[in-house]
Design a protein around this motif. Structure first.
Motif, PDB file in Angstrom:
ATOM      1  N   PHE A   1      38.155  47.245  67.892  1.00 44.65           N
ATOM      2  CA  PHE A   1      39.490  47.351  68.497  1.00 44.65           C
ATOM      3  C   PHE A   1      40.421  46.255  68.002  1.00 44.65           C
ATOM      4  CE2 PHE A   1      37.583  49.679  72.369  1.00 44.65           C
ATOM      5  CZ  PHE A   1      37.730  50.894  71.717  1.00 44.65           C
ATOM      6  N   HIS A   2      39.850  45.092  67.703  1.00 42.84           N
ATOM      7  CA  HIS A   2      40.695  44.003  67.187  1.00 42.84           C
ATOM      8  C   HIS A   2      41.322  44.415  65.855  1.00 42.84           C
ATOM      9  CE1 HIS A   2      40.700  40.486  69.725  1.00 42.84           C
ATOM     10  NE2 HIS A   2      39.428  40.686  70.026  1.00 42.84           N
ATOM     11  N   SER A   3      40.541  45.089  65.003  1.00 41.44           N
ATOM     12  CA  SER A   3      41.122  45.457  63.708  1.00 41.44           C
ATOM     13  C   SER A   3      42.056  46.656  63.851  1.00 41.44           C
ATOM     14  CB  SER A   3      40.036  45.727  62.675  1.00 41.44           C
ATOM     15  OG  SER A   3      39.178  46.720  63.138  1.00 41.44           O
ATOM     16  N   ARG A   4      41.788  47.506  64.832  1.00 42.76           N
ATOM     17  CA  ARG A   4      42.638  48.689  65.001  1.00 42.76           C
ATOM     18  C   ARG A   4      43.963  48.345  65.691  1.00 42.76           C
ATOM     19  NH1 ARG A   4      40.340  53.888  68.128  1.00 42.76           N
ATOM     20  NH2 ARG A   4      42.312  54.949  68.369  1.00 42.76           N
TER      21      ARG A   4
ATOM     22  N   LEU B   1      31.379  38.858  62.879  1.00 40.98           N
ATOM     23  CA  LEU B   1      32.240  39.309  63.970  1.00 40.98           C
ATOM     24  C   LEU B   1      33.704  39.472  63.574  1.00 40.98           C
ATOM     25  CD1 LEU B   1      30.792  37.145  66.899  1.00 40.98           C
ATOM     26  CD2 LEU B   1      30.238  39.495  66.300  1.00 40.98           C
ATOM     27  N   CYS B   2      34.116  38.918  62.432  1.00 42.48           N
ATOM     28  CA  CYS B   2      35.535  38.967  62.047  1.00 42.48           C
ATOM     29  C   CYS B   2      35.979  40.419  61.862  1.00 42.48           C
ATOM     30  CB  CYS B   2      35.758  38.188  60.754  1.00 42.48           C
ATOM     31  SG  CYS B   2      37.440  38.394  60.130  1.00 42.48           S
ATOM     32  N   PRO B   3      36.953  40.893  62.642  1.00 36.30           N
ATOM     33  CA  PRO B   3      37.340  42.304  62.547  1.00 36.30           C
ATOM     34  C   PRO B   3      38.052  42.644  61.250  1.00 36.30           C
ATOM     35  CG  PRO B   3      38.778  41.139  64.093  1.00 36.30           C
ATOM     36  CD  PRO B   3      37.698  40.180  63.693  1.00 36.30           C
ATOM     37  N   ALA B   4      38.543  41.623  60.523  1.00 37.14           N
ATOM     38  CA  ALA B   4      39.281  41.896  59.278  1.00 37.14           C
ATOM     39  C   ALA B   4      38.415  41.710  58.044  1.00 37.14           C
ATOM     40  CB  ALA B   4      40.492  40.961  59.209  1.00 37.14           C
ATOM     41  N   GLY B   5      37.175  41.299  58.211  1.00 40.80           N
ATOM     42  CA  GLY B   5      36.326  41.002  57.053  1.00 40.80           C
ATOM     43  C   GLY B   5      36.924  39.878  56.231  1.00 40.80           C
ATOM     44  N   ALA B   6      37.560  38.921  56.897  1.00 42.34           N
ATOM     45  CA  ALA B   6      38.293  37.861  56.181  1.00 42.34           C
ATOM     46  C   ALA B   6      37.439  36.625  55.932  1.00 42.34           C
ATOM     47  CB  ALA B   6      39.539  37.470  56.992  1.00 42.34           C
ATOM     48  N   ILE B   7      36.180  36.626  56.427  1.00 41.00           N
ATOM     49  CA  ILE B   7      35.370  35.409  56.327  1.00 41.00           C
ATOM     50  C   ILE B   7      34.170  35.636  55.415  1.00 41.00           C
ATOM     51  CG2 ILE B   7      34.040  33.686  57.629  1.00 41.00           C
ATOM     52  CD1 ILE B   7      35.719  34.353  60.074  1.00 41.00           C
TER      53      ILE B   7
END
Ligand code: SF4
Ligand code: SF4
Length: 391
Positions: A189-192, A341-347
């Protein structure tokens, strides 16, 4: 979320405010008992023999003294109030991350909920079943996944810890019910819903789906500034309780001397006509807002600037003025939990250090919230420092 008092044509939600200076057992028991009494007693909420689920805030496996989780003395006092009325009482949550019994056990043990269960005979929530519920008058989600055990119980009582929240500004009664959404669903939900207003509306939808019968806010000691995990400990001395999450959050915003719109989920509820936010639709019981007023409550750094920077500038340049997450060398162990856990795959983790791709980062601050090693720093970009210096 039910209205209980009617004056003229105006439907009033009742909120009990009770002073409670600290977590000394007797004082907490007295304050919680008084809150129940002001609302008609525990029997007005729970029928004889009914099952009750107490939805605590178990954000991280931390000791109660960190003021991250609902204090066990508040949970214990609520269980005692239900003694002799409820058929069963279950204490539980679904923190961010895997929704599994072994994961939950760590949280319950550390936060003191396991001890409360042992002392009082309450159960701990290990049922990881999921149900999908329709949201009445949905804002952004028509169907929300929720922890089955919470909504299958005859009564759901919400026990939030009152703190600041880097993304939503405040976590209170409405935000705590996002914990009814099972662990890993939260991340998707964070990424959406990465815009503040969309995410705030999602929280309102989740609260409507969970439909708790009562909210009892632990605002005895919470966190201000950069909460909900790594903020500054803030004594407030308040227990706030009522059947309507929006009314309870409105009352708490008045107590801390902030505009209701500074609480993002509350602002979303206001724009949907679910609450006035200004207490005009609330009947306050117990101690007055003036008596309990909390002075010097500080909102998250990021949100201070939104009060004096026009919205169109925030929309265009917001990321340039937002705090930037940075895993700190020396503290970061490279465990990789934030990357998972990063919803954006940024890590990504390189060696023993996590790195954030700021171009991908949504500024949701889940990494800052969930790193057990307190390793994620929040850097202020130059533009933020300049705006704050002028504000
Ligand atoms: S920042 Fe925290 S969660 Fe992420 S890898 Fe480092 S120690 Fe682990
Ligand atoms: S890096 Fe941190 S703040 Fe950025 S999207 Fe990932 S979890 Fe959220």
């Amino acid at each position: 979320m039910s209205a209980v008092g009617i004056i003229g044509r105006c439907v009033l939600e009742r909120v009990a405010l009770v002073g409670c200076p600290d977590y000394e057992r007797g004082r907490v028991e007295e304050a919680v008992a008084r809150a129940f009494e002001l609302l008609g007693g525990p029997g007005a909420v729970v029928g004889r023999g009914e099952s009750v689920f107490l939805k605590v805030n178990a954000l991280m496996p931390y000791d109660p003294e960190k003021m991250v989780t609902t204090h066990p003395e508040v949970v214990r006092a609520v269980v005692l109030q239900l003694d002799g009325i409820a058929g069963s009482v279950t204490i539980g949550d679904s923190p961010g991350g895997p929704f599994t019994p072994s994961f939950l056990k760590r949280f319950y043990d550390r936060a003191g909920f396991a001890r409360v269960a042992e002392e009082t005979g309450a159960d701990l929530g290990y049922d990881t079943g999921v149900m999908h519920l329709k949201v009445p008058d949905a804002g952004v989600m028509k169907v929300v996944p929720v922890c089955g055990a919470m909504v299958k119980a005859d009564r759901l009582i919400n026990l939030p810890k009152f703190k600041t929240h880097m993304f939503m500004n405040i976590t209170g009664a409405v935000k705590n019910l996002f914990g009814a959404v099972p662990g890993m669903y939260k991340l998707s939900f964070h990424s959406r819903f990465h815009k503040d207003s969309d995410f705030a509306n999602l929280l309102v939808d989740a609260a409507l789906a969970a439909d708790a019968d009562l909210h009892i806010v632990d605002a005895v000691v919470g966190q201000d500034r950069n909460g909900p995990r790594a903020g500054d400990i803030k004594p407030m001395g308040v227990i706030a309780a009522g059947p309507d999450a929006f009314a309870v959050d409105s009352a708490m915003m008045a107590v801390i001397g902030k505009t209701p719109k500074a609480n993002k989920p509350l602002a979303a509820a206001m724009s949907r006509g679910l609450t006035a936010g200004d207490l005009s639709d609330v009947e306050l019981l117990g101690d007055s807002v003036e008596e309990l007023a909390v002075h010097g409550f500080r909102m998250p750094d990021k949100k201070d600037i939104a009060e004096y920077v026009p919205e169109f500038i925030m929309q265009r340049f917001g990321s340039m003025m937002s705090l930037r997450p940075r895993p700190a060398e020396g503290r970061c162990t490279g465990c990789g939990k934030c990357a998972e856990l990063c919803p954006a795959g940024a890590i990504t983790v390189v060696g023993r250090l996590a790195r954030v791709d700021l171009k991908k980062c949504l500024r949701c601050y889940c990494c800052h919230e969930l790193c057990e090693f307190d390793a994620v720093e929040l850097d202020r970009p130059l533009l933020l420092r300049l705006v704050r210096a002028r504000g």
